[in-house]
Design a protein around this motif. Structure first.
Motif, mmCIF file in Angstrom:
data_model
loop_
_atom_site.group_PDB
_atom_site.id
_atom_site.type_symbol
_atom_site.label_atom_id
_atom_site.label_comp_id
_atom_site.label_asym_id
_atom_site.label_seq_id
_atom_site.Cartn_x
_atom_site.Cartn_y
_atom_site.Cartn_z
ATOM 1 N N GLY A 93 0.796 -1.225 0.000
ATOM 2 C CA GLY A 93 0.000 0.000 0.000
ATOM 3 C C GLY A 93 0.824 1.269 0.000
ATOM 4 N N MET A 94 2.150 1.137 0.128
ATOM 5 C CA MET A 94 3.009 2.321 0.050
ATOM 6 C C MET A 94 4.346 2.009 -0.632
ATOM 7 N N GLY A 95 4.561 0.743 -0.945
ATOM 8 C CA GLY A 95 5.785 0.349 -1.619
ATOM 9 C C GLY A 95 5.658 0.490 -3.123
ATOM 10 N N SER A 96 6.803 0.492 -3.795
ATOM 11 C CA SER A 96 6.827 0.506 -5.253
ATOM 12 C C SER A 96 8.165 -0.040 -5.726
ATOM 13 N N ARG A 97 8.273 -0.213 -7.035
ATOM 14 C CA ARG A 97 9.477 -0.777 -7.639
ATOM 15 C C ARG A 97 10.657 0.182 -7.613
ATOM 16 N N LEU B 70 -2.488 1.709 12.546
ATOM 17 C CA LEU B 70 -1.569 1.414 11.451
ATOM 18 C C LEU B 70 -1.203 -0.067 11.457
ATOM 19 N N PHE B 71 -0.836 -0.582 12.615
ATOM 20 C CA PHE B 71 -0.408 -1.969 12.730
ATOM 21 C C PHE B 71 -1.546 -2.955 12.507
ATOM 22 N N SER B 72 -2.772 -2.546 12.771
ATOM 23 C CA SER B 72 -3.908 -3.462 12.638
ATOM 24 C C SER B 72 -4.664 -3.282 11.329
ATOM 25 N N ASP C 199 -4.716 9.831 2.958
ATOM 26 C CA ASP C 199 -4.147 10.918 3.769
ATOM 27 C C ASP C 199 -3.885 10.450 5.188
ATOM 28 N N ASP C 200 -4.783 9.659 5.748
ATOM 29 C CA ASP C 200 -4.598 9.095 7.080
ATOM 30 C C ASP C 200 -3.365 8.193 7.100
ATOM 31 N N PHE C 201 -3.215 7.403 6.053
ATOM 32 C CA PHE C 201 -2.071 6.511 5.920
ATOM 33 C C PHE C 201 -0.773 7.322 5.831
ATOM 34 N N GLN D 126 6.982 11.409 -2.366
ATOM 35 C CA GLN D 126 7.014 10.538 -3.551
ATOM 36 C C GLN D 126 6.286 9.213 -3.345
ATOM 37 N N ILE D 127 5.912 8.900 -2.123
ATOM 38 C CA ILE D 127 5.305 7.592 -1.850
ATOM 39 C C ILE D 127 3.872 7.529 -2.364
ATOM 40 N N PRO D 128 3.527 6.496 -3.142
ATOM 41 C CA PRO D 128 2.165 6.337 -3.650
ATOM 42 C C PRO D 128 1.290 5.582 -2.641
ATOM 43 N N PHE D 129 0.664 6.287 -1.725
ATOM 44 C CA PHE D 129 -0.117 5.644 -0.668
ATOM 45 C C PHE D 129 -1.433 5.077 -1.211
ATOM 46 N N ARG D 130 -1.703 3.820 -0.852
ATOM 47 C CA ARG D 130 -2.940 3.134 -1.252
ATOM 48 C C ARG D 130 -3.425 2.337 -0.041
#
Length: 286
Positions: free
Chosen positions: A35-39, A153-155, A162-164, A190-194
């Motif tokens: 949800g926030m990682g990318s290549r 966050l952990f759960s 935006d919350d993320f 730069q992080i693409p939050f999903r």
């Protein structure tokens, strides 16, 4: 080259140094942070390896620029990687998984050991049993923590992108040994939050995640790397991996937190090169 490939009903965006790279053996990277990682991070970090190997980095489903579609289960992520391997005609390859991507690398190794030359793990774990340790480290740190937000966050209870983003910004200073607030701000932007992908992973996958009893089944060579000061997948998690994997090397990076590939890049890349040289010494060009 950049491309998009359709697997299991979604289009995955990927980078590929090409079948002519190096000696032809492919390294496929699995990013962390569902949800926030990318290549992008892995692709930039491991470019030097393309003088010897083919490098492929992709955004997993529901991450980065790739399409999202449930389920975001470990079984689905593994199926996506296998479909990508087949479509790109990779044959046997090396999988390199960081953080949550390490969970998926281990799951893939259990499901498809015949397709792997080796596994490289970075700051990851075989179980969820160190989550309380991570929370304790966060709350004991010098940085202000909202315990309720940390628990959400952990759960996997994020309410929006935006919350993320705000939740990650709170814990971001914990990840490195030496802080660089300007670099942190640039990375955050730069992080693409999903958030939906994150919520699935942390509310459904994480609570049941425990591969410790199956580690003995993974017979391919495994390089385990970890930063001495990692807070989120602490050293104990890598030691648990080393205790259970029958054919492994554990390397601890003394001046790193969660990302030794960025905090000690020259040493990290040399460690990876040395491991691959040993494990692939008898492998010729395809």
């Amino acid at each position: 080259m950049s491309g998009a490939i359709e697997v299991n009903g979604v289009k995955l965006v990927y980078e590929d140094s090409g079948p002519g790279s190096g000696q032809g053996v492919a390294i496929v990277t699995l990013h962390g942070g569902p949800g926030m990682g990318s290549r992008s991070g892995d692709w930039a970090t491991f470019q030097p390896l393309t003088d010897q190997y083919r490098l492929i980095s992709y955004d997993q489903r529901g991450n980065g620029q790739s399409q999202g579609a449930e389920p975001y289960s470990h079984a689905q992520f593994v199926a996506d990687l296998e479909a990508l391997r087949v479509k790109l005609d990779l044959g046997k390859f090396v999988v390199l998984g960081g953080s949550y991507g390490g969970f998926l690398a281990l799951e893939y190794a259990l499901a498809h050991p015949e397709n792997l030359y080796a596994v490289i793990l970075r700051d990851t774990a075989a179980s969820n049993r160190f989550q309380d340790t991570s929370k304790e480290k966060a709350l004991a740190s010098e940085f202000p923590m909202d315990e309720a937000m940390l628990d959400r966050l952990f759960s996997g209870q994020m309410e929006s992108d935006d919350d993320f983003r705000a939740s990650y910004a709170m814990i971001q200073p914990l990840y490195t040994v030496e802080r660089d607030p300007q670099k942190e701000a640039e990375q955050l932007a730069q992080i693409p939050f999903r958030y939906e992908t994150h919520n699935w992973a942390f509310s459904r996958n994480q609570p049941e995640y425990d591969l410790v009893s199956r580690l003995s089944e993974i017979e391919v060579p495994v390089l385990i790397t970890v930063g001495r000061h990692d807070w989120i997948t602490p050293l104990e998690a890598s030691q648990e991996l080393a205790a259970g994997l029958p054919n492994n090397e554990l390397v601890i990076f003394e001046h790193s937190g969660h990302s030794p590939q960025r905090e000690e890049p020259a040493l990290f890349l040399q460690t990876v090169r040395d491991f691959l040289a040993r494990q692939l010494s008898g492998v010729g060009s395809p």
